[in-house]
Design a protein around this motif. Structure first.
Motif, PDB file in Angstrom:
ATOM      1  N   GLN A   1     -12.730   8.388  -1.262  1.00 23.25           N
ATOM      2  CA  GLN A   1     -14.039   8.260  -1.928  1.00 23.25           C
ATOM      3  C   GLN A   1     -14.015   6.914  -2.638  1.00 23.25           C
ATOM      4  O   GLN A   1     -13.400   6.790  -3.694  1.00 23.25           O
ATOM      5  N   GLY A   2     -14.661   5.906  -2.038  1.00 23.02           N
ATOM      6  CA  GLY A   2     -14.625   4.570  -2.622  1.00 23.02           C
ATOM      7  C   GLY A   2     -13.223   4.017  -2.615  1.00 23.02           C
ATOM      8  O   GLY A   2     -12.559   4.035  -1.581  1.00 23.02           O
ATOM      9  N   ASP A   3     -12.716   3.582  -3.812  1.00 21.72           N
ATOM     10  CA  ASP A   3     -11.368   2.993  -3.830  1.00 21.72           C
ATOM     11  C   ASP A   3     -10.294   4.011  -4.209  1.00 21.72           C
ATOM     12  O   ASP A   3      -9.164   3.648  -4.507  1.00 21.72           O
ATOM     13  N   ALA A   4     -10.636   5.298  -4.197  1.00 23.29           N
ATOM     14  CA  ALA A   4      -9.648   6.336  -4.490  1.00 23.29           C
ATOM     15  C   ALA A   4      -9.571   7.318  -3.328  1.00 23.29           C
ATOM     16  O   ALA A   4     -10.510   7.434  -2.533  1.00 23.29           O
TER      17      ALA A   4
ATOM     18  N   SER B   1      11.358  18.002   4.928  1.00 23.35           N
ATOM     19  CA  SER B   1      10.524  16.952   5.517  1.00 23.35           C
ATOM     20  C   SER B   1      10.066  15.992   4.433  1.00 23.35           C
ATOM     21  O   SER B   1       9.727  16.401   3.322  1.00 23.35           O
ATOM     22  N   ASP B   2      10.038  14.715   4.778  1.00 20.37           N
ATOM     23  CA  ASP B   2       9.429  13.723   3.902  1.00 20.37           C
ATOM     24  C   ASP B   2       7.911  13.733   4.111  1.00 20.37           C
ATOM     25  O   ASP B   2       7.421  14.088   5.182  1.00 20.37           O
ATOM     26  N   ILE B   3       7.195  13.303   3.066  1.00 25.59           N
ATOM     27  CA  ILE B   3       5.745  13.124   3.166  1.00 25.59           C
ATOM     28  C   ILE B   3       5.485  11.630   2.984  1.00 25.59           C
ATOM     29  O   ILE B   3       6.074  10.999   2.094  1.00 25.59           O
ATOM     30  N   TYR B   4       4.613  11.069   3.817  1.00 28.50           N
ATOM     31  CA  TYR B   4       4.419   9.618   3.857  1.00 28.50           C
ATOM     32  C   TYR B   4       3.017   9.240   3.378  1.00 28.50           C
ATOM     33  O   TYR B   4       2.043   9.969   3.626  1.00 28.50           O
ATOM     34  N   ALA B   5       2.941   8.084   2.723  1.00 24.38           N
ATOM     35  CA  ALA B   5       1.644   7.575   2.276  1.00 24.38           C
ATOM     36  C   ALA B   5       0.838   7.129   3.497  1.00 24.38           C
ATOM     37  O   ALA B   5       1.303   6.273   4.253  1.00 24.38           O
ATOM     38  N   PRO B   6      -0.349   7.680   3.699  1.00 18.53           N
ATOM     39  CA  PRO B   6      -1.124   7.282   4.880  1.00 18.53           C
ATOM     40  C   PRO B   6      -1.647   5.841   4.764  1.00 18.53           C
ATOM     41  O   PRO B   6      -1.817   5.166   5.773  1.00 18.53           O
ATOM     42  N   VAL B   7      -1.885   5.404   3.517  1.00 17.45           N
ATOM     43  CA  VAL B   7      -2.316   4.016   3.252  1.00 17.45           C
ATOM     44  C   VAL B   7      -1.640   3.551   1.967  1.00 17.45           C
ATOM     45  O   VAL B   7      -1.095   4.365   1.217  1.00 17.45           O
ATOM     46  N   ALA B   8      -1.688   2.247   1.699  1.00 19.80           N
ATOM     47  CA  ALA B   8      -1.074   1.703   0.481  1.00 19.80           C
ATOM     48  C   ALA B   8      -1.945   2.010  -0.733  1.00 19.80           C
ATOM     49  O   ALA B   8      -3.172   2.041  -0.643  1.00 19.80           O
ATOM     50  N   GLY B   9      -1.275   2.220  -1.893  1.00 24.93           N
ATOM     51  CA  GLY B   9      -2.031   2.470  -3.118  1.00 24.93           C
ATOM     52  C   GLY B   9      -1.117   2.851  -4.257  1.00 24.93           C
ATOM     53  O   GLY B   9       0.106   2.929  -4.093  1.00 24.93           O
ATOM     54  N   GLU B  10      -1.728   3.084  -5.435  1.00 25.61           N
ATOM     55  CA  GLU B  10      -0.977   3.484  -6.622  1.00 25.61           C
ATOM     56  C   GLU B  10      -1.284   4.938  -6.934  1.00 25.61           C
ATOM     57  O   GLU B  10      -2.454   5.365  -6.876  1.00 25.61           O
ATOM     58  N   VAL B  11      -0.243   5.686  -7.270  1.00 27.31           N
ATOM     59  CA  VAL B  11      -0.428   7.103  -7.589  1.00 27.31           C
ATOM     60  C   VAL B  11      -1.137   7.211  -8.939  1.00 27.31           C
ATOM     61  O   VAL B  11      -0.645   6.699  -9.951  1.00 27.31           O
ATOM     62  N   ILE B  12      -2.320   7.846  -8.970  1.00 25.28           N
ATOM     63  CA  ILE B  12      -3.053   7.999 -10.228  1.00 25.28           C
ATOM     64  C   ILE B  12      -3.078   9.446 -10.714  1.00 25.28           C
ATOM     65  O   ILE B  12      -3.425   9.725 -11.860  1.00 25.28           O
ATOM     66  N   ALA B  13      -2.680  10.381  -9.857  1.00 23.84           N
ATOM     67  CA  ALA B  13      -2.581  11.784 -10.282  1.00 23.84           C
ATOM     68  C   ALA B  13      -1.694  12.526  -9.292  1.00 23.84           C
ATOM     69  O   ALA B  13      -1.626  12.159  -8.113  1.00 23.84           O
ATOM     70  N   ILE B  14      -0.997  13.550  -9.798  1.00 24.04           N
ATOM     71  CA  ILE B  14      -0.250  14.431  -8.890  1.00 24.04           C
ATOM     72  C   ILE B  14      -0.639  15.871  -9.205  1.00 24.04           C
ATOM     73  O   ILE B  14      -1.072  16.191 -10.313  1.00 24.04           O
ATOM     74  N   ASN B  15      -0.472  16.731  -8.208  1.00 27.18           N
ATOM     75  CA  ASN B  15      -0.831  18.141  -8.360  1.00 27.18           C
ATOM     76  C   ASN B  15       0.389  18.921  -8.866  1.00 27.18           C
ATOM     77  O   ASN B  15       1.227  19.366  -8.092  1.00 27.18           O
TER      78      ASN B  15
ATOM     79  N   ASN C   1      -6.574  -1.243  -0.414  1.00 23.08           N
ATOM     80  CA  ASN C   1      -7.715  -1.706   0.385  1.00 23.08           C
ATOM     81  C   ASN C   1      -8.413  -0.494   0.977  1.00 23.08           C
ATOM     82  O   ASN C   1      -7.845   0.170   1.848  1.00 23.08           O
ATOM     83  N   ALA C   2      -9.610  -0.219   0.489  1.00 22.77           N
ATOM     84  CA  ALA C   2     -10.331   0.957   0.958  1.00 22.77           C
ATOM     85  C   ALA C   2     -10.520   0.920   2.475  1.00 22.77           C
ATOM     86  O   ALA C   2     -10.576   1.959   3.130  1.00 22.77           O
ATOM     87  N   SER C   3     -10.547  -0.276   3.039  1.00 22.35           N
ATOM     88  CA  SER C   3     -10.787  -0.377   4.484  1.00 22.35           C
ATOM     89  C   SER C   3      -9.594   0.100   5.315  1.00 22.35           C
ATOM     90  O   SER C   3      -9.728   0.380   6.506  1.00 22.35           O
ATOM     91  N   ASP C   4      -8.396   0.204   4.673  1.00 23.75           N
ATOM     92  CA  ASP C   4      -7.209   0.679   5.410  1.00 23.75           C
ATOM     93  C   ASP C   4      -7.439   2.065   6.012  1.00 23.75           C
ATOM     94  O   ASP C   4      -6.855   2.409   7.051  1.00 23.75           O
ATOM     95  N   VAL C   5      -8.258   2.858   5.328  1.00 26.01           N
ATOM     96  CA  VAL C   5      -8.478   4.249   5.764  1.00 26.01           C
ATOM     97  C   VAL C   5      -9.067   4.280   7.174  1.00 26.01           C
ATOM     98  O   VAL C   5      -8.797   5.199   7.960  1.00 26.01           O
ATOM     99  N   GLY C   6      -9.837   3.246   7.500  1.00 26.74           N
ATOM    100  CA  GLY C   6     -10.470   3.188   8.818  1.00 26.74           C
ATOM    101  C   GLY C   6      -9.474   3.133   9.965  1.00 26.74           C
ATOM    102  O   GLY C   6      -9.814   3.458  11.104  1.00 26.74           O
ATOM    103  N   ARG C   7      -8.232   2.744   9.645  1.00 24.54           N
ATOM    104  CA  ARG C   7      -7.225   2.658  10.720  1.00 24.54           C
ATOM    105  C   ARG C   7      -6.602   4.017  11.047  1.00 24.54           C
ATOM    106  O   ARG C   7      -5.853   4.138  12.014  1.00 24.54           O
TER     107      ARG C   7
END
Lengths: 377, 126
Positions: B18-21, B65-79, B106-112
């Motif tokens: 959603q936008g940059d998050a 199993s490891d879990i991988y970041a689908p795109v680059a970013g900074e963690v702002i919240a965890i569950n 980069n919000a555009s990374d999600v498009g990949r």
């Protein structure tokens, strides 16, 4: 595609996840390892164990041959008695762990699926001079285990003989109540730490029995259980698994199985090497771990407080052979081989769980022991 | 959660951008393959993740199993709830079982990343 049991189509239709195990396509789980585990501890679990090897020994010197091949006594078995034993190589390494049954004038050896062909070749190389035959019945019959506090009453309704009267580690021929001409070999044995039986018989009779037991027990929480639950159940019960705690590089003394070795009273393959082994070698222990992380096979074990990352001054004192989350104890448990200086109950250790040092404590095996109320052993 | 609006990684993570998050979790397919989850480890808030970097661990009775970041970013919240109660992840991997929220580099990374259809095809091809 590997070998498949007569119940394979049933497993597929039940939605089981199938894995290769010792060359056989076997169900590892139907829905959940934990649910199947708990069903076995609380009601009963049904296990297809048709992949286990079933080898019949016959002939005038079959008993003498078995006493030569096995570490435990065979000649002293009573009619219908079952005994745990090991098969050793000439260096006293464990080739397999087996159950030997005395049935009338014959003996049945139940062996691990992955070791069946290896053992047949091994026995063939050692049988010269013994008037005995070995018949591999594995593909001709099916075998299931019914395990849990409700197992005896559940199978009783389907069989002609008295299952409750059958002693622990005893076996007897019975018939299906619905088909009195069908003979099943019923033994009060298992690999779960629960009371229960294992049944061997013709494919069609065992398949029919499997369906009837599940229909009859469904309302009591009886479930089919896969190899995943079989593994967590045997681990809680402190039982070793071939290929993990037992290998050709491990001898019975290290494995804590000297009770299955009759070295004082008879000769057997591997005994000369066994007697010459030094005392101070890594031994099998049980561990409980702090937290929920699981110590997997191959993870290094260190003294408590040491760095978990390997460096030259700091050498692990052991390694994990099996580990899981125990559904009954609700904590992580493991078996490991550790240096004898660290084997005492209460010793604090650390397991390297993918780079994190997780605290562990040596505990007495088994992790779980059922209450014997109602059992007849 | 509308699963069609999510984007997917081949390593079985989903992201709801959603936008940059973006909110990240793992898919129902992954959860069903793991079964019997007993442990979830998530990173600290503030951690910077590169695309494809492991950020957490899921352990089941059978496997880790490891879990991988689908795109680059900074963690702002965890569950935290899913750390306390891993069963939430099996019950509801797309809502209650979310894992982390990222501020995207980069919000555009999600498009990949993959669409739902492409992801499902990749799951059935092996």
């Amino acid at each position: 595609m590997g070998l498949s049991t007569a119940l394979f189509d049933w497993h597929k239709q039940a939605g089981a996840r199938i894995v290769d195990f010792g060359g056989w396509d076997m169900p590892v789980l139907y829905s959940s390892i934990v649910d199947e585990h708990n069903a076995t501890r609380q009601g009963a679990g049904l296990f297809d164990v048709s992949h286990m090897g079933r080898l019949w020994f016959e002939g005038p010197q079959a008993t003498a041959l078995l006493d030569h091949l096995l570490t435990n006594h065979v000649e002293t078995l009573d009619e219908g008695q079952v005994r745990y034993s090991l098969v050793l190589n000439h260096d006293a390494g464990i080739k397999d762990d087996v159950l030997v049954y005395r049935i009338e004038d014959k003996h049945l050896l139940v062996v691990n699926a992955s070791n069946r062909m290896k053992l047949l070749a091994w026995f063939d190389s050692l049988r010269a001079g013994f008037d005995a035959t070995i018949r591999d019945d594995t593909p001709l019959t099916s075998m299931i285990a019914v395990q849990g506090p409700k197992a005896i009453s559940l199978v009783q309704n389907e069989l002609t003989g008295s299952v409750d009267a059958l002693g622990y580690y005893r076996a007897v021929w019975m018939a299906l109540a619905s088909e009195p001409a069908t003979r099943l070999l019923v033994s009060r044995t298992g690999y779960t730490g629960e009371d229960g039986v294992e049944l061997i018989g013709p494919h069609q009779a065992i398949t029919q029995l499997w369906g009837r037991l599940l229909d009859a027990g469904r309302q009591d929480g009886v479930k089919p259980a896969g190899l995943g639950a079989r593994d967590t159940l045997r681990l809680e019960a402190g039982m070793p698994l071939y290929g993990h705690e037992l290998t050709e590089e491990i001898d019975p003394l290290r494995a804590g199985l000297s009770w299955a070795v009759a070295s004082k009273d008879k000769d057997f393959v591997g005994k000369p090497a066994l007697i010459g082994l030094p005392a101070d070698r890594p031994v099998r222990v049980g561990l409980t771990l702090e937290g929920k992380r699981i110590a997997r096979e191959g993870f290094a074990v260190w003294p408590a407080g040491s760095r978990a990352d390997a460096n030259e001054e700091n050498i692990p004192i052991g390694n994990i052979t099996s580990g899981t989350y125990s559904p009954t104890l609700e904590q992580a448990i493991a078996m490991a081989y550790v240096d004898p200086s660290c084997k005492s109950v209460g010793t604090r250790l650390a397991v390297d769980v993918r780079g994190s040092a997780v605290s562990a404590t040596v505990v007495k095996l088994p992790f779980y022991k059922r209450s014997r109320a109602g059992g007849s052993s | 959660m509308n699963l069609d609006s999510l984007k997917y990684a081949a390593t079985h993570e989903w992201i709801d951008a959603q936008g940059d998050a973006g909110t990240v979790g793992i898919t129902r397919f992954a959860v069903d393959q793991l079964t019997d989850l007993v442990f979830v480890e998530l990173p600290a808030v503030g951690k910077k993740l590169s695309a494809g970097a492991p950020f957490g661990v899921v352990e089941s009775v059978k496997a880790v199993s490891d879990i991988y970041a689908p795109v680059a970013g900074e963690v702002i919240a965890i569950n935290d709830a899913v750390v306390r109660e891993p069963a939430l992840l099996s019950e509801d991997p797309y809502e209650k079982g979310w894992l982390i929220k990222l501020r995207l580099d980069n919000a555009s990374d999600v498009g990949r990343l993959m669409s739902k259809g492409d992801y499902e095809a990749s799951c059935h091809s092996h």
